[in-house]
Design an enzyme around this catalytic site. Sequence first.
Site, PDB file in Angstrom:
ATOM      1  N   GLY A   1       0.790  -1.221   0.000  1.00 39.67           N
ATOM      2  CA  GLY A   1       0.000   0.000   0.000  1.00 39.67           C
ATOM      3  C   GLY A   1       0.819   1.267   0.000  1.00 39.67           C
ATOM      4  O   GLY A   1       0.268   2.366   0.024  1.00 39.67           O
TER       5      GLY A   1
ATOM      6  N   GLY B   1       2.793   2.261  -2.417  1.00 39.61           N
ATOM      7  CA  GLY B   1       2.923   2.824  -3.754  1.00 39.61           C
ATOM      8  C   GLY B   1       4.194   2.455  -4.471  1.00 39.61           C
ATOM      9  O   GLY B   1       4.572   3.103  -5.454  1.00 39.61           O
TER      10      GLY B   1
ATOM     11  N   ARG C   1      13.099   1.132   3.045  1.00 38.93           N
ATOM     12  CA  ARG C   1      14.095   0.583   2.141  1.00 38.93           C
ATOM     13  C   ARG C   1      13.589   0.311   0.733  1.00 38.93           C
ATOM     14  O   ARG C   1      14.391   0.039  -0.162  1.00 38.93           O
ATOM     15  CB  ARG C   1      14.659  -0.727   2.701  1.00 38.93           C
ATOM     16  CG  ARG C   1      13.608  -1.838   2.809  1.00 38.93           C
ATOM     17  CD  ARG C   1      14.214  -3.142   3.249  1.00 38.93           C
ATOM     18  NE  ARG C   1      15.110  -3.721   2.294  1.00 38.93           N
ATOM     19  CZ  ARG C   1      14.718  -4.387   1.193  1.00 38.93           C
ATOM     20  NH1 ARG C   1      13.424  -4.496   0.934  1.00 38.93           N
ATOM     21  NH2 ARG C   1      15.592  -4.915   0.382  1.00 38.93           N
TER      22      ARG C   1
ATOM     23  N   ALA D   1      18.033   8.572  -5.005  1.00 37.63           N
ATOM     24  CA  ALA D   1      16.902   8.643  -4.076  1.00 37.63           C
ATOM     25  C   ALA D   1      17.288   8.030  -2.731  1.00 37.63           C
ATOM     26  O   ALA D   1      18.154   7.163  -2.655  1.00 37.63           O
ATOM     27  CB  ALA D   1      15.706   7.906  -4.656  1.00 37.63           C
ATOM     28  N   LYS D   2      16.640   8.485  -1.670  1.00 40.72           N
ATOM     29  CA  LYS D   2      16.824   7.898  -0.339  1.00 40.72           C
ATOM     30  C   LYS D   2      15.490   7.264   0.078  1.00 40.72           C
ATOM     31  O   LYS D   2      15.103   6.266  -0.520  1.00 40.72           O
ATOM     32  CB  LYS D   2      17.291   8.970   0.650  1.00 40.72           C
ATOM     33  CG  LYS D   2      18.660   9.562   0.308  1.00 40.72           C
ATOM     34  CD  LYS D   2      19.043  10.676   1.272  1.00 40.72           C
ATOM     35  CE  LYS D   2      20.348  11.325   0.859  1.00 40.72           C
ATOM     36  NZ  LYS D   2      20.671  12.508   1.684  1.00 40.72           N
ATOM     37  N   GLY D   3      14.787   7.847   1.016  1.00 39.69           N
ATOM     38  CA  GLY D   3      13.524   7.255   1.424  1.00 39.69           C
ATOM     39  C   GLY D   3      12.796   8.168   2.398  1.00 39.69           C
ATOM     40  O   GLY D   3      13.392   9.060   2.993  1.00 39.69           O
TER      41      GLY D   3
ATOM     42  N   GLU E   1       9.346   5.777   7.658  1.00 37.93           N
ATOM     43  CA  GLU E   1       9.303   6.120   9.079  1.00 37.93           C
ATOM     44  C   GLU E   1       9.827   7.525   9.395  1.00 37.93           C
ATOM     45  O   GLU E   1       9.371   8.152  10.357  1.00 37.93           O
ATOM     46  CB  GLU E   1      10.093   5.090   9.887  1.00 37.93           C
ATOM     47  CG  GLU E   1       9.479   3.713   9.926  1.00 37.93           C
ATOM     48  CD  GLU E   1      10.001   2.823   8.803  1.00 37.93           C
ATOM     49  OE1 GLU E   1      10.469   3.375   7.783  1.00 37.93           O
ATOM     50  OE2 GLU E   1       9.948   1.592   8.963  1.00 37.93           O
TER      51      GLU E   1
END
Length: 337
Positions: free
Chosen positions: A53, A55, A95, A288-290, A293
């Site tokens: 969920g 994406g 991740r 890109a990272k993230g 959280e």
Amino acid sequence: MREDLKKTKKRGRGVAAAWYGIARTAAIDRAGAWAELDDGGTAKIVTGVTEIGEGILTVLAQVAADELGVRPQDVTIGDNDTARAPEAAHAGATRQTYMIANAVALASRDARAKLFAEIADHWGVPEDVINAHGGEIWARDHNLRMTMDEAVAICKGRGVVPVGSASFTAHHTGLDARDGSGKPWQAYVFGAQIAEVEVDTATGEVQVLGVWAAHDVGRAVNPKGVEGQIEGGVVQAIGQALMEEYALKDGYTTTPDFAKYILPTSLDIPEITSCIIEDPDPLSPLGAKGIGEPSMIPTAPAIANAIYDAIGVRMTALPATPERVLAALRAREAKNA
């Protein structure tokens, strides 16, 4: 509002910052993918990714389309069963985009290189002048252009299937048990948030009026998705800060349902202003990272600091329910008496 009620409403602002590591510490993290430019100028991506969920399938389609030069709607994400697809490990710890999207990007570049080599030879031009985007392929500084459909047909007609594969891994060193030195994560994201609250000193109720959230995400592959992740994290953290309390008695829960375990509703959500900061990761092909959280980490401490700014008491336990806020105010009054 009545003047006596106005006197009980106190406003304050608080700020908090956070950092978060990506690519796990316990063991080497890795992800694999296959990519193929297919008939009709479409593309097929196969990886063992799990969509829960967040994406990730949309992100992978966008990454593959950008790398292969096709349209996102022409990308099919294939089987996610690791019995038939490369391993992509789990969904969690911010991740997915970092690990799997990088694997897809590398696999797509492998497939693209095979196509470009054949088309360059077909046109009689160097490979480094070939470009592709949006379903078309062309030679820079030449009057040569065709659709991706035609290019794939030419490539396959030469006996070459433009297919690629790749594995992406994150390296770490773990932590030294004696002095804590080491490199447990390959990449880090950073963020800061400001919260504005209004505290009713008569009831102890805290209302969050607004949250301003600035987060470094490396390269924002899907900016709207990033904003959604930030807003979702803030909403979860408002619940943690003000209302969600999982209670136990003698080892049994006393909040077994949502009648007693209170979650934020739409009426509890303030205006959230997101600020995306792009500082590309130098150790990954996408940059890109993230932002999973990390978006919820600064919210609760920012709210706690805003409560202190408003009424001058520190909340040392969460959630900051009306009962706890009133108890903190009474404790301060007793101390000052």
